[in-house]
Design a protein around this motif. Structure first.
Motif, PDB file in Angstrom:
ATOM      1  N   THR A   1       5.081   5.480  -4.405  1.00  0.00           N
ATOM      2  CA  THR A   1       5.763   4.613  -5.361  1.00  0.00           C
ATOM      3  C   THR A   1       4.949   4.498  -6.637  1.00  0.00           C
ATOM      4  O   THR A   1       3.727   4.499  -6.615  1.00  0.00           O
ATOM      5  CB  THR A   1       5.963   3.202  -4.774  1.00  0.00           C
ATOM      6  OG1 THR A   1       4.713   2.725  -4.305  1.00  0.00           O
ATOM      7  CG2 THR A   1       6.948   3.200  -3.638  1.00  0.00           C
ATOM      8  N   LYS A   2       5.643   4.388  -7.755  1.00  0.00           N
ATOM      9  CA  LYS A   2       4.975   4.303  -9.051  1.00  0.00           C
ATOM     10  C   LYS A   2       5.001   2.876  -9.603  1.00  0.00           C
ATOM     11  O   LYS A   2       4.391   2.596 -10.610  1.00  0.00           O
ATOM     12  CB  LYS A   2       5.654   5.255 -10.040  1.00  0.00           C
ATOM     13  CG  LYS A   2       5.595   6.719  -9.616  1.00  0.00           C
ATOM     14  CD  LYS A   2       6.228   7.600 -10.665  1.00  0.00           C
ATOM     15  CE  LYS A   2       6.272   9.052 -10.220  1.00  0.00           C
ATOM     16  NZ  LYS A   2       4.951   9.625  -9.975  1.00  0.00           N
ATOM     17  N   GLN A   3       5.742   1.976  -8.941  1.00  0.00           N
ATOM     18  CA  GLN A   3       5.817   0.602  -9.426  1.00  0.00           C
ATOM     19  C   GLN A   3       5.361  -0.372  -8.339  1.00  0.00           C
ATOM     20  O   GLN A   3       5.432  -0.062  -7.163  1.00  0.00           O
ATOM     21  CB  GLN A   3       7.256   0.264  -9.834  1.00  0.00           C
ATOM     22  CG  GLN A   3       8.245   0.379  -8.668  1.00  0.00           C
ATOM     23  CD  GLN A   3       9.631  -0.103  -9.046  1.00  0.00           C
ATOM     24  OE1 GLN A   3       9.785  -0.809 -10.021  1.00  0.00           O
ATOM     25  NE2 GLN A   3      10.635   0.279  -8.277  1.00  0.00           N
ATOM     26  N   LYS A   4       4.894  -1.520  -8.783  1.00  0.00           N
ATOM     27  CA  LYS A   4       4.483  -2.547  -7.826  1.00  0.00           C
ATOM     28  C   LYS A   4       5.704  -3.417  -7.554  1.00  0.00           C
ATOM     29  O   LYS A   4       6.199  -4.098  -8.446  1.00  0.00           O
ATOM     30  CB  LYS A   4       3.339  -3.374  -8.386  1.00  0.00           C
ATOM     31  CG  LYS A   4       2.779  -4.362  -7.381  1.00  0.00           C
ATOM     32  CD  LYS A   4       1.432  -4.871  -7.822  1.00  0.00           C
ATOM     33  CE  LYS A   4       0.857  -5.851  -6.813  1.00  0.00           C
ATOM     34  NZ  LYS A   4       0.701  -5.262  -5.485  1.00  0.00           N
ATOM     35  N   HIS A   5       6.190  -3.374  -6.315  1.00  0.00           N
ATOM     36  CA  HIS A   5       7.446  -4.049  -6.001  1.00  0.00           C
ATOM     37  C   HIS A   5       7.263  -5.297  -5.146  1.00  0.00           C
ATOM     38  O   HIS A   5       8.239  -5.910  -4.720  1.00  0.00           O
ATOM     39  CB  HIS A   5       8.393  -3.079  -5.293  1.00  0.00           C
ATOM     40  CG  HIS A   5       7.781  -2.392  -4.114  1.00  0.00           C
ATOM     41  ND1 HIS A   5       6.997  -1.270  -4.240  1.00  0.00           N
ATOM     42  CD2 HIS A   5       7.803  -2.697  -2.797  1.00  0.00           C
ATOM     43  CE1 HIS A   5       6.578  -0.896  -3.042  1.00  0.00           C
ATOM     44  NE2 HIS A   5       7.043  -1.746  -2.151  1.00  0.00           N
TER      45      HIS A   5
ATOM     46  N   TYR B   1      10.265  -8.005  -4.768  1.00  0.00           N
ATOM     47  CA  TYR B   1      10.285  -9.371  -4.247  1.00  0.00           C
ATOM     48  C   TYR B   1       8.920 -10.025  -4.383  1.00  0.00           C
ATOM     49  O   TYR B   1       7.896  -9.357  -4.527  1.00  0.00           O
ATOM     50  CB  TYR B   1      10.758  -9.379  -2.794  1.00  0.00           C
ATOM     51  CG  TYR B   1       9.871  -8.651  -1.789  1.00  0.00           C
ATOM     52  CD1 TYR B   1       9.035  -9.354  -0.926  1.00  0.00           C
ATOM     53  CD2 TYR B   1       9.891  -7.252  -1.680  1.00  0.00           C
ATOM     54  CE1 TYR B   1       8.245  -8.703   0.012  1.00  0.00           C
ATOM     55  CE2 TYR B   1       9.108  -6.595  -0.740  1.00  0.00           C
ATOM     56  CZ  TYR B   1       8.293  -7.319   0.093  1.00  0.00           C
ATOM     57  OH  TYR B   1       7.511  -6.671   1.024  1.00  0.00           O
ATOM     58  N   ARG B   2       8.919 -11.362  -4.316  1.00  0.00           N
ATOM     59  CA  ARG B   2       7.711 -12.149  -4.464  1.00  0.00           C
ATOM     60  C   ARG B   2       7.672 -13.255  -3.411  1.00  0.00           C
ATOM     61  O   ARG B   2       8.718 -13.779  -3.015  1.00  0.00           O
ATOM     62  CB  ARG B   2       7.640 -12.807  -5.860  1.00  0.00           C
ATOM     63  CG  ARG B   2       7.818 -11.863  -7.016  1.00  0.00           C
ATOM     64  CD  ARG B   2       7.835 -12.626  -8.329  1.00  0.00           C
ATOM     65  NE  ARG B   2       6.500 -13.039  -8.744  1.00  0.00           N
ATOM     66  CZ  ARG B   2       5.716 -12.288  -9.508  1.00  0.00           C
ATOM     67  NH1 ARG B   2       6.118 -11.112  -9.953  1.00  0.00           N
ATOM     68  NH2 ARG B   2       4.509 -12.728  -9.846  1.00  0.00           N
ATOM     69  N   PHE B   3       6.457 -13.600  -2.984  1.00  0.00           N
ATOM     70  CA  PHE B   3       6.232 -14.781  -2.153  1.00  0.00           C
ATOM     71  C   PHE B   3       5.462 -15.801  -2.979  1.00  0.00           C
ATOM     72  O   PHE B   3       4.460 -15.456  -3.627  1.00  0.00           O
ATOM     73  CB  PHE B   3       5.396 -14.459  -0.906  1.00  0.00           C
ATOM     74  CG  PHE B   3       6.029 -13.506   0.069  1.00  0.00           C
ATOM     75  CD1 PHE B   3       7.397 -13.262   0.081  1.00  0.00           C
ATOM     76  CD2 PHE B   3       5.233 -12.841   1.007  1.00  0.00           C
ATOM     77  CE1 PHE B   3       7.953 -12.376   0.995  1.00  0.00           C
ATOM     78  CE2 PHE B   3       5.774 -11.971   1.927  1.00  0.00           C
ATOM     79  CZ  PHE B   3       7.148 -11.732   1.918  1.00  0.00           C
ATOM     80  N   ASP B   4       5.884 -17.046  -2.950  1.00  0.00           N
ATOM     81  CA  ASP B   4       5.128 -18.133  -3.585  1.00  0.00           C
ATOM     82  C   ASP B   4       4.613 -19.034  -2.478  1.00  0.00           C
ATOM     83  O   ASP B   4       5.345 -19.850  -1.909  1.00  0.00           O
ATOM     84  CB  ASP B   4       6.027 -18.919  -4.542  1.00  0.00           C
ATOM     85  CG  ASP B   4       5.252 -19.973  -5.331  1.00  0.00           C
ATOM     86  OD1 ASP B   4       4.106 -20.281  -4.936  1.00  0.00           O
ATOM     87  OD2 ASP B   4       5.796 -20.484  -6.325  1.00  0.00           O
ATOM     88  N   LEU B   5       3.321 -18.904  -2.151  1.00  0.00           N
ATOM     89  CA  LEU B   5       2.745 -19.616  -1.014  1.00  0.00           C
ATOM     90  C   LEU B   5       2.490 -21.090  -1.313  1.00  0.00           C
ATOM     91  O   LEU B   5       2.117 -21.841  -0.400  1.00  0.00           O
ATOM     92  CB  LEU B   5       1.443 -18.939  -0.574  1.00  0.00           C
ATOM     93  CG  LEU B   5       1.552 -17.469  -0.171  1.00  0.00           C
ATOM     94  CD1 LEU B   5       0.235 -16.999   0.442  1.00  0.00           C
ATOM     95  CD2 LEU B   5       2.696 -17.230   0.799  1.00  0.00           C
ATOM     96  N   THR B   6       2.709 -21.507  -2.545  1.00  0.00           N
ATOM     97  CA  THR B   6       2.566 -22.936  -2.852  1.00  0.00           C
ATOM     98  C   THR B   6       3.812 -23.712  -2.441  1.00  0.00           C
ATOM     99  O   THR B   6       3.791 -24.944  -2.423  1.00  0.00           O
ATOM    100  CB  THR B   6       2.317 -23.158  -4.352  1.00  0.00           C
ATOM    101  OG1 THR B   6       3.478 -22.759  -5.098  1.00  0.00           O
ATOM    102  CG2 THR B   6       1.098 -22.370  -4.818  1.00  0.00           C
TER     103      THR B   6
ATOM    104  N   HIS C   1       0.854  -1.193   0.000  1.00  0.00           N
ATOM    105  CA  HIS C   1       0.000   0.000   0.000  1.00  0.00           C
ATOM    106  C   HIS C   1       0.887   1.240   0.000  1.00  0.00           C
ATOM    107  O   HIS C   1       1.946   1.260   0.645  1.00  0.00           O
ATOM    108  CB  HIS C   1      -0.896  -0.004   1.241  1.00  0.00           C
ATOM    109  CG  HIS C   1      -2.020   0.978   1.169  1.00  0.00           C
ATOM    110  ND1 HIS C   1      -1.856   2.323   1.465  1.00  0.00           N
ATOM    111  CD2 HIS C   1      -3.333   0.812   0.829  1.00  0.00           C
ATOM    112  CE1 HIS C   1      -3.011   2.941   1.318  1.00  0.00           C
ATOM    113  NE2 HIS C   1      -3.927   2.055   0.932  1.00  0.00           N
ATOM    114  N   PRO C   2       0.460   2.304  -0.700  1.00  0.00           N
ATOM    115  CA  PRO C   2       1.260   3.535  -0.723  1.00  0.00           C
ATOM    116  C   PRO C   2       1.529   4.117   0.660  1.00  0.00           C
ATOM    117  O   PRO C   2       2.565   4.751   0.876  1.00  0.00           O
ATOM    118  CB  PRO C   2       0.410   4.490  -1.560  1.00  0.00           C
ATOM    119  CG  PRO C   2      -0.395   3.601  -2.441  1.00  0.00           C
ATOM    120  CD  PRO C   2      -0.700   2.386  -1.616  1.00  0.00           C
ATOM    121  N   PHE C   3       0.613   3.912   1.623  1.00  0.00           N
ATOM    122  CA  PHE C   3       0.862   4.400   2.982  1.00  0.00           C
ATOM    123  C   PHE C   3       2.088   3.723   3.581  1.00  0.00           C
ATOM    124  O   PHE C   3       2.946   4.380   4.178  1.00  0.00           O
ATOM    125  CB  PHE C   3      -0.356   4.136   3.870  1.00  0.00           C
ATOM    126  CG  PHE C   3      -0.075   4.299   5.339  1.00  0.00           C
ATOM    127  CD1 PHE C   3      -0.039   5.566   5.919  1.00  0.00           C
ATOM    128  CD2 PHE C   3       0.202   3.202   6.143  1.00  0.00           C
ATOM    129  CE1 PHE C   3       0.248   5.720   7.281  1.00  0.00           C
ATOM    130  CE2 PHE C   3       0.483   3.345   7.495  1.00  0.00           C
ATOM    131  CZ  PHE C   3       0.507   4.606   8.062  1.00  0.00           C
TER     132      PHE C   3
END
Length: 519
Positions: free
Chosen positions: A510-514, A435-440, A333-335
């Motif tokens: 932020t302008k990108q989804k990180h 970064y990414r989370f892979d919950l599988t 979230h931007p906050f």
């Protein structure tokens, strides 16, 4: 005649029965509501001829609104922390872990000559005596004697700034209680422990609820021979029951309940000649009014507090309101990005991590007041910059990824973060990396770091990571404790946020989804 133990705990200066940020919106908690309960129950106890003891079990002076106001802007009004307990009529007070947030000089000023303060295990290193207060107190009525022992979790040094606890030692409360019970059991008819700590194990099954660090030793206290009743706190749980023959209470958070323990003396029997069982109960605040007399006595303080809180510090063309905190934890979230950006800007670190502390965090609307800042960031935390390798950063993120689980192929919170209490504040969102989370995938193998500062991730490179001083101790994420501390800020993060708004015309966004979760 029964022994009645009434208790509040962890009120955190939530005195008025209204929401933190949404001023004048009624809330089902507040110490002034609890004061009504205590007053009514005191009259009932007197009518019944019961032996009554009223306890406040700590975390009384620290809180996001009033606690900060007095500590930062109105220290001459700190006497209120000794005046109000007298007005409510507490017989006993204990020290909570948050009592130490403002340093021991502040504590000594507040509790000077307070004969109700019980503190058996926080000792002066030189004298090996309670650094403030007394270890226990014996109360007497109609020939019956009751001893109350005051204890505080020994885990405080793991969170607190060293300068705030200099010269004092937190001794194991179980060992202290064991010795005191031996000294007292032949002198009194009942022994009560008021412990600002909770339970690491389930009270019925003894199953482990959390990592046993010594933070919550209530299970061990409960097994001590000679104990008549145990009042607990710290975990913000709502507990009332009789375990191992001992009545136990923990009345939640923000004075949302009053604990009530009823203990018949061993020689007291009913009309059939049977010894009555002990009873444990919680009285909730939902439908209780605030104590009108106490409310009126502190009206001026409330007006001064509201004036300070409602000061407009900035206006923003960007709306950073949070509609769903659980969704913000899942998607970012931007906050959160803003808080992380402020930490990065203030420290020059490469990476920043922060948390949404509870589900009531509202974010920022177009008008920024001190109330909104302290409501969103309620703790007097300070920034700490740590040197961490890329491998350590990845492990810290793996701890964060373990916050989530899958239920029917949908994202849910891992039950380990719900017991023994909600621990959402231990889940961090980061800025400065993709970064990414892979919950599988299994816990410990979920994280992919795609880039740091728009550069390829290097597991062997050292990065500067800024977190708050609580997290830097390893609380909630042990990996942070492994890093070398590079710098420690003196200004609180809430002050940093306030300064940011006063010094910037535009709010960072932020302008990108990180951050992304795959499932």
């Amino acid at each position: 005649m029964n022994l009645q133990i009434l208790s509040t705990s962890d009120s955190h200066t939530f005195w008025w029965g209204e929401e933190t940020i949404a001023k004048d919106v009624a809330a089902p908690y507040g110490l002034f509501r609890a004061a009504s309960v205590l007053s009514t129950m005191t009259k009932d106890a007197e009518k019944n001829g019961d032996f009554l003891i009223k306890i406040d079990n700590g975390d009384f002076i620290q809180g996001p609104l009033l606690g900060n106001y007095i500590a930062e802007s109105a220290p001459d009004q700190a006497t209120i922390f000794s005046e109000l307990p007298k007005q409510i009529g507490y017989d006993v007070r204990t020290l909570g872990n948050h009592e130490f947030n403002f340093g021991i000089d502040y504590l000594k000023k507040i509790f000077k000559d307070d004969q109700t303060l019980l503190n058996a295990n926080v000792l002066d290193k030189e004298t090996v005596q309670p650094f403030i207060g007394q270890a226990y107190k014996i109360f007497e009525k109609k020939g019956k004697k009751v001893a109350v022992i005051g204890l505080t979790t020994k885990y405080v040094p793991n969170w607190e700034k060293p300068e705030n606890i200099r010269g004092i030692e937190f001794v194991d409360p179980v060992q202290v209680a064991k010795e005191l019970i031996k000294q007292l059991e032949r002198r009194v008819d009942a022994i009560v422990i008021a412990y600002h700590g909770g339970f690491a194990r389930d009270l019925t099954t003894d199953a482990t609820l959390e990592r046993e660090t010594g933070e919550n030793q209530g299970n061990e206290l409960l097994k001590l021979p000679g104990l008549s009743a145990l009042v607990t706190g710290h975990q913000h749980r709502q507990i009332a029951g009789v375990y191992n023959g001992v009545p136990v209470s923990q009345p939640g958070y923000r004075a949302e309940a009053v604990g009530q323990l009823t203990i018949p003396f061993t020689d007291e029997k009913n009309q059939k000649g049977q010894t009555q069982p002990a009873v444990a109960n919680l009285v909730h605040m939902n439908n209780w009014p605030e104590d009108a007399k106490i409310l009126a006595q502190h009206q001026t303080l409330k007006e001064e507090l509201d004036g300070w809180l409602d000061q407009v510090l900035a206006t923003s063309g960007t709306d950073l309101s949070i509609q769903s905190v659980p969704q913000a934890r899942q998607k970012g979230h931007p906050f959160v990005d803003l808080i992380n950006h402020i930490q990065l800007e203030a420290t020059g670190a490469d990476l920043s991590a922060t948390a949404l502390f509870n589900d009531e965090v509202a974010g920022f609307g177009h008008t920024i007041t001190r109330r909104s800042i302290l409501g969103n960031y309620p703790f007097p935390n300070t920034p700490v910059t740590i040197a961490m390798t890329g491998k350590q950063v990845q492990r810290a993120l793996e701890t964060n990824a373990a916050y989530f689980t899958l239920v029917d192929q949908q994202i849910a919170v891992n039950p380990s973060y719900q017991l023994s209490k909600k621990q959402d504040y231990n889940y961090d969102l980061w800025l400065g990396l993709d970064y990414r989370f892979d919950l599988t995938k299994p816990i410990g193998q979920r994280v992919t770091i795609e880039a740091i500062q728009q550069q390829p991730f290097d597991p062997d490179k050292t990065y500067r990571v800024v977190v708050n001083n609580y997290r830097a101790t390893g609380a909630g994420n042990q990996v942070f404790k492994e890093g070398k501390v590079l710098s420690e800020g003196r200004q609180t993060i809430s002050e940093m946020i306030e300064n940011y708004f006063q010094n910037h015309d535009k709010i960072f966004s932020t302008k990108q989804k990180h951050f992304h979760i795959d499932y």
